[in-house]
Write a protein that holds these residues in place. Sequence first.
Motif, PDB file in Angstrom:
ATOM      1  N   ALA A 107       0.823  -1.208   0.000  1.00 15.32           N
ATOM      2  CA  ALA A 107       0.000   0.000   0.000  1.00 15.32           C
ATOM      3  C   ALA A 107       0.861   1.264   0.000  1.00 15.32           C
ATOM      4  CB  ALA A 107      -0.937   0.005   1.206  1.00 15.32           C
ATOM      5  N   LEU A 108       2.090   1.172   0.510  1.00 19.04           N
ATOM      6  CA  LEU A 108       2.974   2.337   0.547  1.00 19.04           C
ATOM      7  C   LEU A 108       3.337   2.809  -0.848  1.00 19.04           C
ATOM      8  CD1 LEU A 108       5.394   1.346   3.444  1.00 19.04           C
ATOM      9  CD2 LEU A 108       3.429   2.895   3.537  1.00 19.04           C
ATOM     10  N   TYR A 109       3.181   1.949  -1.859  1.00 19.19           N
ATOM     11  CA  TYR A 109       3.518   2.304  -3.238  1.00 19.19           C
ATOM     12  C   TYR A 109       2.254   2.487  -4.068  1.00 19.19           C
ATOM     13  CZ  TYR A 109       7.751   0.555  -1.216  1.00 19.19           C
ATOM     14  OH  TYR A 109       8.801   0.358  -0.355  1.00 19.19           O
ATOM     15  N   ARG A 110       1.123   2.639  -3.378  1.00 22.35           N
ATOM     16  CA  ARG A 110      -0.161   2.802  -4.061  1.00 22.35           C
ATOM     17  C   ARG A 110      -0.868   4.082  -3.623  1.00 22.35           C
ATOM     18  NH1 ARG A 110      -2.042  -3.566  -3.554  1.00 22.35           N
ATOM     19  NH2 ARG A 110      -1.482  -4.167  -5.671  1.00 22.35           N
ATOM     20  N   GLY A 111      -0.106   5.082  -3.208  1.00 17.06           N
ATOM     21  CA  GLY A 111      -0.684   6.385  -2.912  1.00 17.06           C
ATOM     22  C   GLY A 111      -0.957   6.669  -1.450  1.00 17.06           C
ATOM     23  N   VAL A 112      -0.668   5.721  -0.559  1.00 24.53           N
ATOM     24  CA  VAL A 112      -0.986   5.939   0.856  1.00 24.53           C
ATOM     25  C   VAL A 112      -0.210   7.105   1.466  1.00 24.53           C
ATOM     26  CG1 VAL A 112      -0.894   4.904   3.168  1.00 24.53           C
ATOM     27  CG2 VAL A 112      -1.821   3.605   1.246  1.00 24.53           C
ATOM     28  N   PRO A 113       1.107   7.236   1.255  1.00 26.13           N
ATOM     29  CA  PRO A 113       1.800   8.396   1.844  1.00 26.13           C
ATOM     30  C   PRO A 113       1.225   9.729   1.377  1.00 26.13           C
ATOM     31  CG  PRO A 113       3.381   6.737   1.128  1.00 26.13           C
ATOM     32  CD  PRO A 113       2.051   6.320   0.576  1.00 26.13           C
ATOM     33  N   GLN A 114       0.877   9.818   0.095  1.00 21.01           N
ATOM     34  CA  GLN A 114       0.294  11.051  -0.421  1.00 21.01           C
ATOM     35  C   GLN A 114      -1.074  11.316   0.206  1.00 21.01           C
ATOM     36  OE1 GLN A 114       1.587   8.575  -2.178  1.00 21.01           O
ATOM     37  NE2 GLN A 114       2.979   9.350  -3.753  1.00 21.01           N
ATOM     38  N   PHE A 168      -4.495  14.327   4.054  1.00 22.47           N
ATOM     39  CA  PHE A 168      -5.424  14.223   5.183  1.00 22.47           C
ATOM     40  C   PHE A 168      -4.921  15.022   6.377  1.00 22.47           C
ATOM     41  CE2 PHE A 168      -6.648  12.130   9.151  1.00 22.47           C
ATOM     42  CZ  PHE A 168      -8.037  12.122   9.044  1.00 22.47           C
ATOM     43  N   GLN A 169      -3.634  14.908   6.687  1.00 21.46           N
ATOM     44  CA  GLN A 169      -3.112  15.583   7.868  1.00 21.46           C
ATOM     45  C   GLN A 169      -3.008  17.094   7.658  1.00 21.46           C
ATOM     46  OE1 GLN A 169       0.343  13.033   8.541  1.00 21.46           O
ATOM     47  NE2 GLN A 169      -0.747  12.054  10.236  1.00 21.46           N
ATOM     48  N   ALA A 170      -2.882  17.542   6.415  1.00 25.38           N
ATOM     49  CA  ALA A 170      -2.938  18.979   6.142  1.00 25.38           C
ATOM     50  C   ALA A 170      -4.344  19.517   6.404  1.00 25.38           C
ATOM     51  CB  ALA A 170      -2.520  19.260   4.700  1.00 25.38           C
ATOM     52  N   GLN A 171      -5.348  18.701   6.116  1.00 21.15           N
ATOM     53  CA  GLN A 171      -6.739  19.097   6.345  1.00 21.15           C
ATOM     54  C   GLN A 171      -7.165  18.934   7.801  1.00 21.15           C
ATOM     55  OE1 GLN A 171      -8.668  16.390   3.699  1.00 21.15           O
ATOM     56  NE2 GLN A 171      -7.755  17.294   1.866  1.00 21.15           N
ATOM     57  N   HIS A 172      -6.510  18.015   8.514  1.00 26.26           N
ATOM     58  CA  HIS A 172      -6.891  17.693   9.890  1.00 26.26           C
ATOM     59  C   HIS A 172      -5.655  17.744  10.797  1.00 26.26           C
ATOM     60  CE1 HIS A 172      -9.939  15.778   7.298  1.00 26.26           C
ATOM     61  NE2 HIS A 172     -10.781  15.960   8.295  1.00 26.26           N
ATOM     62  N   PRO A 173      -5.119  18.925  11.039  1.00 24.01           N
ATOM     63  CA  PRO A 173      -3.879  19.012  11.815  1.00 24.01           C
ATOM     64  C   PRO A 173      -4.006  18.527  13.255  1.00 24.01           C
ATOM     65  CG  PRO A 173      -4.836  21.193  11.456  1.00 24.01           C
ATOM     66  CD  PRO A 173      -5.602  20.248  10.597  1.00 24.01           C
ATOM     67  N   LEU A 189      -7.668   8.769   0.216  1.00 24.51           N
ATOM     68  CA  LEU A 189      -7.083   7.564  -0.376  1.00 24.51           C
ATOM     69  C   LEU A 189      -7.564   7.370  -1.813  1.00 24.51           C
ATOM     70  CD1 LEU A 189      -7.336   5.154   2.681  1.00 24.51           C
ATOM     71  CD2 LEU A 189      -5.218   5.764   1.487  1.00 24.51           C
ATOM     72  N   ARG A 190      -8.853   7.566  -2.035  1.00 30.26           N
ATOM     73  CA  ARG A 190      -9.374   7.409  -3.396  1.00 30.26           C
ATOM     74  C   ARG A 190      -8.721   8.418  -4.340  1.00 30.26           C
ATOM     75  NH1 ARG A 190     -14.320   6.585  -0.499  1.00 30.26           N
ATOM     76  NH2 ARG A 190     -14.848   8.795  -0.750  1.00 30.26           N
ATOM     77  N   ALA A 191      -8.572   9.655  -3.868  1.00 32.05           N
ATOM     78  CA  ALA A 191      -7.964  10.688  -4.716  1.00 32.05           C
ATOM     79  C   ALA A 191      -6.506  10.359  -5.015  1.00 32.05           C
ATOM     80  CB  ALA A 191      -8.079  12.049  -4.039  1.00 32.05           C
ATOM     81  N   ALA A 192      -5.762   9.898  -3.997  1.00 29.73           N
ATOM     82  CA  ALA A 192      -4.343   9.598  -4.190  1.00 29.73           C
ATOM     83  C   ALA A 192      -4.147   8.402  -5.100  1.00 29.73           C
ATOM     84  CB  ALA A 192      -3.676   9.351  -2.839  1.00 29.73           C
ATOM     85  N   VAL A 193      -4.957   7.369  -4.915  1.00 29.79           N
ATOM     86  CA  VAL A 193      -4.855   6.178  -5.757  1.00 29.79           C
ATOM     87  C   VAL A 193      -5.180   6.526  -7.204  1.00 29.79           C
ATOM     88  CG1 VAL A 193      -5.981   3.974  -6.258  1.00 29.79           C
ATOM     89  CG2 VAL A 193      -5.232   4.491  -3.931  1.00 29.79           C
ATOM     90  N   GLN A 213      -0.837  16.335  -4.386  1.00 28.67           N
ATOM     91  CA  GLN A 213      -0.246  17.206  -3.377  1.00 28.67           C
ATOM     92  C   GLN A 213      -1.242  17.434  -2.256  1.00 28.67           C
ATOM     93  OE1 GLN A 213       2.920  18.266  -3.553  1.00 28.67           O
ATOM     94  NE2 GLN A 213       3.090  17.053  -5.423  1.00 28.67           N
ATOM     95  N   PRO A 214      -0.744  17.639  -1.004  1.00 30.46           N
ATOM     96  CA  PRO A 214      -1.644  17.931   0.110  1.00 30.46           C
ATOM     97  C   PRO A 214      -2.460  19.180  -0.174  1.00 30.46           C
ATOM     98  CG  PRO A 214       0.591  17.487   0.907  1.00 30.46           C
ATOM     99  CD  PRO A 214       0.664  17.586  -0.563  1.00 30.46           C
TER     100      PRO A 214
END
Length: 303
Positions: A101-108, A113-118, A288-292, A302-303
């Motif tokens: 999953a780390l190579y399928r958009g999860v880090p992005q 998400f964390q930019a939106q929910h600090p 996740l859907r957007a990043a994938v 991008q965040p």
Amino acid sequence: MELRLLNYFATLAEELHFSRAARRLSISQPPLSVAIKQLEEEIGAQLFERTSKGVRLTPAGEHLLPRARQLLTLSQQAVQETRDVGHGVRGHLRLGFVGSALYRGVPQALAAFQAQHPQVRVDMLELNSAEQVQGLQQGRLDLGLVHSILLPEGIVNQLLMEEAFVACLPEGHALAGAPEIDLARLKDERLILFSSAVSPVYHQRIYQMCMAHGFAPEIRHEVRHWLSVLSLVSHNQGTAIVPAALQRVGMPRLVFRPLQGQHPLSELLAIWRSQPDNALVQDLLHNLRAAVSAIGKGAVPQP
């Protein structure tokens, strides 16, 4: 001890006047007097001295006042934080994931998400698919990212992506120069594969792909993580059939080639408990859907 009584006490301690305190509290003076008396009886100490000149705190009242203010502040914070959690503004998410999953958009997705929910803390735990299902059932996870798996009642899922399997070969392999590979040509190869105990669906899927091409694979090594698969191949310990996303790992001494023909696909599923509803889970799923989708189009979200 009721917070209402502490609020009455703190207000009277600030005003030192029953009529003014009652007006601030939007009550009449007699209920305030009754409440202060009730609090004094509950504590077992006099909190105010009442004289013809007014009202003043006793030593016991002076001791209680900062503690009462602290309790009232904590209660207000608890209410606000709980409201924020309910609205998805604040909270704590525990995310399980399989290594690919780390190579399928999860880090992005996490960065966005964390930019939106600090004020939301996200903890990640790498677990195989079966461990994640158990973690959700036991309340130790809020969301999981898994390969294909049979799900018990109470766990729902959403398909995030499908992608092809590819052949993973050590650099210098005889088939490394082929534009694509007929799976039947790997029949004499040592195959490196997930343990059936760790990922039974993936193990069975790849095994059946080989059987459909006329051979039972010689499984030499069974491992728990995709990076272990790639590492063994890079050290010339065999070949592997892996999800195409693992081409992004960047490990040296590896060659990836598409497979000829039609084959089952590798899937990434999001799984979570059907109840209770969790606004943060749904927000993270959206990212996740957007990043994938962006990864699939060759873009980096991008965040």
